[in-house]
Write a protein that holds these residues in place. Sequence first.
Motif, PDB file in Angstrom:
ATOM      1  N   GLU A 185       0.827  -1.207   0.000  1.00  0.00           N
ATOM      2  CA  GLU A 185       0.000   0.000   0.000  1.00  0.00           C
ATOM      3  C   GLU A 185       0.865   1.261   0.000  1.00  0.00           C
ATOM      4  OE1 GLU A 185      -2.395  -0.801   3.427  1.00  0.00           O
ATOM      5  OE2 GLU A 185      -3.444  -2.441   2.432  1.00  0.00           O
ATOM      6  N   VAL A 186       2.003   1.200   0.672  1.00  0.00           N
ATOM      7  CA  VAL A 186       2.947   2.327   0.630  1.00  0.00           C
ATOM      8  C   VAL A 186       3.462   2.519  -0.798  1.00  0.00           C
ATOM      9  CG1 VAL A 186       5.168   3.206   1.465  1.00  0.00           C
ATOM     10  CG2 VAL A 186       3.615   2.047   3.055  1.00  0.00           C
ATOM     11  N   VAL A 187       3.746   1.420  -1.496  1.00  0.00           N
ATOM     12  CA  VAL A 187       4.192   1.478  -2.888  1.00  0.00           C
ATOM     13  C   VAL A 187       3.151   2.196  -3.746  1.00  0.00           C
ATOM     14  CG1 VAL A 187       4.655   0.086  -4.959  1.00  0.00           C
ATOM     15  CG2 VAL A 187       5.659  -0.567  -2.768  1.00  0.00           C
ATOM     16  N   VAL A 188       1.891   1.805  -3.589  1.00  0.00           N
ATOM     17  CA  VAL A 188       0.808   2.419  -4.372  1.00  0.00           C
ATOM     18  C   VAL A 188       0.654   3.890  -4.003  1.00  0.00           C
ATOM     19  CG1 VAL A 188      -1.671   2.374  -4.831  1.00  0.00           C
ATOM     20  CG2 VAL A 188      -0.385   0.228  -4.705  1.00  0.00           C
ATOM     21  N   PHE A 189       0.659   4.181  -2.706  1.00  0.00           N
ATOM     22  CA  PHE A 189       0.486   5.555  -2.241  1.00  0.00           C
ATOM     23  C   PHE A 189       1.584   6.473  -2.762  1.00  0.00           C
ATOM     24  CE2 PHE A 189       1.217   8.885   0.965  1.00  0.00           C
ATOM     25  CZ  PHE A 189      -0.032   9.496   0.948  1.00  0.00           C
ATOM     26  N   LYS A 190       2.806   5.949  -2.812  1.00  0.00           N
ATOM     27  CA  LYS A 190       3.951   6.732  -3.274  1.00  0.00           C
ATOM     28  C   LYS A 190       4.076   6.754  -4.800  1.00  0.00           C
ATOM     29  CE  LYS A 190       6.033   8.014   0.618  1.00  0.00           C
ATOM     30  NZ  LYS A 190       6.291   9.443   0.939  1.00  0.00           N
ATOM     31  N   GLY A 191       3.261   5.949  -5.490  1.00  0.00           N
ATOM     32  CA  GLY A 191       3.329   5.903  -6.944  1.00  0.00           C
ATOM     33  C   GLY A 191       4.584   5.244  -7.479  1.00  0.00           C
ATOM     34  N   LEU A 192       5.139   4.302  -6.715  1.00  0.00           N
ATOM     35  CA  LEU A 192       6.362   3.615  -7.126  1.00  0.00           C
ATOM     36  C   LEU A 192       6.050   2.467  -8.085  1.00  0.00           C
ATOM     37  CD1 LEU A 192       8.011   3.509  -3.584  1.00  0.00           C
ATOM     38  CD2 LEU A 192       8.476   5.143  -5.425  1.00  0.00           C
ATOM     39  N   ASP A 193       7.062   2.005  -8.788  1.00  0.00           N
ATOM     40  CA  ASP A 193       6.862   0.945  -9.769  1.00  0.00           C
ATOM     41  C   ASP A 193       6.696  -0.426  -9.143  1.00  0.00           C
ATOM     42  OD1 ASP A 193       7.154   2.860 -11.724  1.00  0.00           O
ATOM     43  OD2 ASP A 193       9.226   2.329 -12.215  1.00  0.00           O
ATOM     44  N   ARG A 194       7.362  -0.653  -8.041  1.00  0.00           N
ATOM     45  CA  ARG A 194       7.416  -2.013  -7.507  1.00  0.00           C
ATOM     46  C   ARG A 194       7.899  -2.024  -6.058  1.00  0.00           C
ATOM     47  NH1 ARG A 194      11.491  -1.083 -10.814  1.00  0.00           N
ATOM     48  NH2 ARG A 194      10.627  -2.208 -12.605  1.00  0.00           N
ATOM     49  N   LEU A 195       7.680  -3.171  -5.413  1.00  0.00           N
ATOM     50  CA  LEU A 195       8.373  -3.526  -4.176  1.00  0.00           C
ATOM     51  C   LEU A 195       9.357  -4.622  -4.535  1.00  0.00           C
ATOM     52  CD1 LEU A 195       7.152  -4.037  -0.610  1.00  0.00           C
ATOM     53  CD2 LEU A 195       8.219  -5.980  -1.760  1.00  0.00           C
ATOM     54  N   LEU A 196      10.568  -4.508  -4.023  1.00  0.00           N
ATOM     55  CA  LEU A 196      11.630  -5.471  -4.272  1.00  0.00           C
ATOM     56  C   LEU A 196      12.235  -5.934  -2.955  1.00  0.00           C
ATOM     57  CD1 LEU A 196      13.735  -3.753  -7.064  1.00  0.00           C
ATOM     58  CD2 LEU A 196      12.681  -6.001  -7.288  1.00  0.00           C
ATOM     59  N   GLY A 197      12.877  -7.072  -3.000  1.00  0.00           N
ATOM     60  CA  GLY A 197      13.633  -7.515  -1.841  1.00  0.00           C
ATOM     61  C   GLY A 197      14.343  -8.812  -2.145  1.00  0.00           C
ATOM     62  N   GLY A 198      15.436  -9.039  -1.476  1.00  0.00           N
ATOM     63  CA  GLY A 198      16.156 -10.300  -1.605  1.00  0.00           C
ATOM     64  C   GLY A 198      15.647 -11.280  -0.572  1.00  0.00           C
ATOM     65  N   GLY A 199      15.073 -12.371  -1.028  1.00  0.00           N
ATOM     66  CA  GLY A 199      14.537 -13.372  -0.103  1.00  0.00           C
ATOM     67  C   GLY A 199      15.593 -14.388   0.294  1.00  0.00           C
ATOM     68  N   ARG A 200      15.825 -14.526   1.589  1.00  0.00           N
ATOM     69  CA  ARG A 200      16.687 -15.607   2.070  1.00  0.00           C
ATOM     70  C   ARG A 200      16.089 -16.947   1.670  1.00  0.00           C
ATOM     71  NH1 ARG A 200      16.580 -16.392   7.466  1.00  0.00           N
ATOM     72  NH2 ARG A 200      18.589 -17.454   7.398  1.00  0.00           N
ATOM     73  N   MET A 201      16.919 -17.948   1.523  1.00  0.00           N
ATOM     74  CA  MET A 201      16.462 -19.293   1.181  1.00  0.00           C
ATOM     75  C   MET A 201      17.059 -20.278   2.188  1.00  0.00           C
ATOM     76  SD  MET A 201      18.335 -19.004  -2.524  1.00  0.00           S
ATOM     77  CE  MET A 201      18.703 -20.718  -2.855  1.00  0.00           C
ATOM     78  N   PRO A 202      16.617 -20.197   3.452  1.00  0.00           N
ATOM     79  CA  PRO A 202      17.286 -20.912   4.543  1.00  0.00           C
ATOM     80  C   PRO A 202      17.214 -22.429   4.454  1.00  0.00           C
ATOM     81  CG  PRO A 202      15.259 -19.895   5.309  1.00  0.00           C
ATOM     82  CD  PRO A 202      15.502 -19.367   3.934  1.00  0.00           C
ATOM     83  N   GLY A 203      16.346 -22.944   3.597  1.00  0.00           N
ATOM     84  CA  GLY A 203      16.319 -24.394   3.435  1.00  0.00           C
ATOM     85  C   GLY A 203      17.350 -24.913   2.460  1.00  0.00           C
ATOM     86  N   TYR A 204      18.031 -24.018   1.781  1.00  0.00           N
ATOM     87  CA  TYR A 204      18.917 -24.449   0.692  1.00  0.00           C
ATOM     88  C   TYR A 204      20.112 -25.260   1.178  1.00  0.00           C
ATOM     89  CZ  TYR A 204      22.061 -24.327  -3.327  1.00  0.00           C
ATOM     90  OH  TYR A 204      22.915 -24.694  -4.342  1.00  0.00           O
ATOM     91  N   HIS A 205      20.629 -24.947   2.364  1.00  0.00           N
ATOM     92  CA  HIS A 205      21.827 -25.667   2.825  1.00  0.00           C
ATOM     93  C   HIS A 205      21.590 -27.174   2.931  1.00  0.00           C
ATOM     94  CE1 HIS A 205      19.626 -25.258   6.628  1.00  0.00           C
ATOM     95  NE2 HIS A 205      20.404 -26.192   7.124  1.00  0.00           N
ATOM     96  N   LYS A 206      20.345 -27.572   3.082  1.00  0.00           N
ATOM     97  CA  LYS A 206      20.027 -29.003   3.163  1.00  0.00           C
ATOM     98  C   LYS A 206      20.059 -29.670   1.788  1.00  0.00           C
ATOM     99  CE  LYS A 206      16.920 -28.144   7.078  1.00  0.00           C
ATOM    100  NZ  LYS A 206      15.522 -28.211   7.562  1.00  0.00           N
ATOM    101  N   LYS A 207      19.984 -28.858   0.729  1.00  0.00           N
ATOM    102  CA  LYS A 207      19.897 -29.400  -0.633  1.00  0.00           C
ATOM    103  C   LYS A 207      21.094 -29.003  -1.498  1.00  0.00           C
ATOM    104  CE  LYS A 207      15.589 -30.925  -0.091  1.00  0.00           C
ATOM    105  NZ  LYS A 207      15.176 -32.341  -0.259  1.00  0.00           N
ATOM    106  N   ALA A 208      22.000 -28.189  -0.937  1.00  0.00           N
ATOM    107  CA  ALA A 208      23.064 -27.587  -1.745  1.00  0.00           C
ATOM    108  C   ALA A 208      23.967 -28.624  -2.408  1.00  0.00           C
ATOM    109  CB  ALA A 208      23.896 -26.635  -0.888  1.00  0.00           C
ATOM    110  N   SER A 209      24.136 -29.783  -1.806  1.00  0.00           N
ATOM    111  CA  SER A 209      24.991 -30.812  -2.395  1.00  0.00           C
ATOM    112  C   SER A 209      24.315 -31.543  -3.555  1.00  0.00           C
ATOM    113  CB  SER A 209      25.402 -31.838  -1.327  1.00  0.00           C
ATOM    114  OG  SER A 209      24.267 -32.517  -0.826  1.00  0.00           O
ATOM    115  N   MET A 210      23.004 -31.314  -3.690  1.00  0.00           N
ATOM    116  CA  MET A 210      22.231 -32.040  -4.701  1.00  0.00           C
ATOM    117  C   MET A 210      21.754 -31.171  -5.851  1.00  0.00           C
ATOM    118  SD  MET A 210      19.875 -34.364  -2.173  1.00  0.00           S
ATOM    119  CE  MET A 210      19.670 -33.085  -0.908  1.00  0.00           C
TER     120      MET A 210
END
Length: 225
Positions: free
Chosen positions: A141-166
């Motif tokens: 809603e802040v994005v819309v109110f401010k008239g911005l193009d998008r919300l962005l963010g880097g999502g952690r992937m904390p389950g990856y260490h269990k699969k990284a070898s595969m």
Amino acid sequence: MVHVVHKELYVFHNAKPVKAVIRNYLEKDFEAMIAIQKESFPPPFPSELWWNYEQLSNHVNLFPEGALCVDIKGELVGSMTGVIVSFDPNHPTHTWSEITDNGYIRNHDPQGNSLYVVDICIKPAYRKLGLGKWLMQTMYEVVVFKGLDRLLGGGRMPGYHKKASMMTAEEYIASVVQGDIKDPVITFLLRCGRIPLTVVENYLEDQESCNYAVLMEWKNPFKGN
């Protein structure tokens, strides 16, 4: 002019409605916010990445509309912080430190085109109430109110260490999107309407994610494609 965010709503705990308030956090909330960070991001997450007073002061002074918290019956139980940046979709790769100024957001650009998620956290005891999703919705809603193009963010992937070898990080994310794997963070962000853009190496010192993250966006539906 600073526009104050104040939203009252009901969330459900054991099928019982519980009133919650989403509002801008203030200096009086800093101690509680730091305590929430410590509880939400225990080791091996680096303790130096927990909030400090100078960072929080910058948030409320430089971009107060992007400094959100949620409380239940007067208890602070979660927060979300954003910063406005100029984002070029043709050059999406960056680190968390670069895009957020190490969490100090001195790079906040009121003329930027995108709201970037610096952090979101909910106290573990309150994670089944949907509060993270409501915080995310409020930031949309802040994005819309401010008239911005998008919300962005880097999502952690904390389950990856269990699969990284595969599998590679890209293969892991593809499996999460296909529903073959559930990741505590990425699956949550998908439920919030975020779309994966690209995998970023060395995004953040994060053993569980093997230092990877997924840049994910939510486009302002009122701005066109």
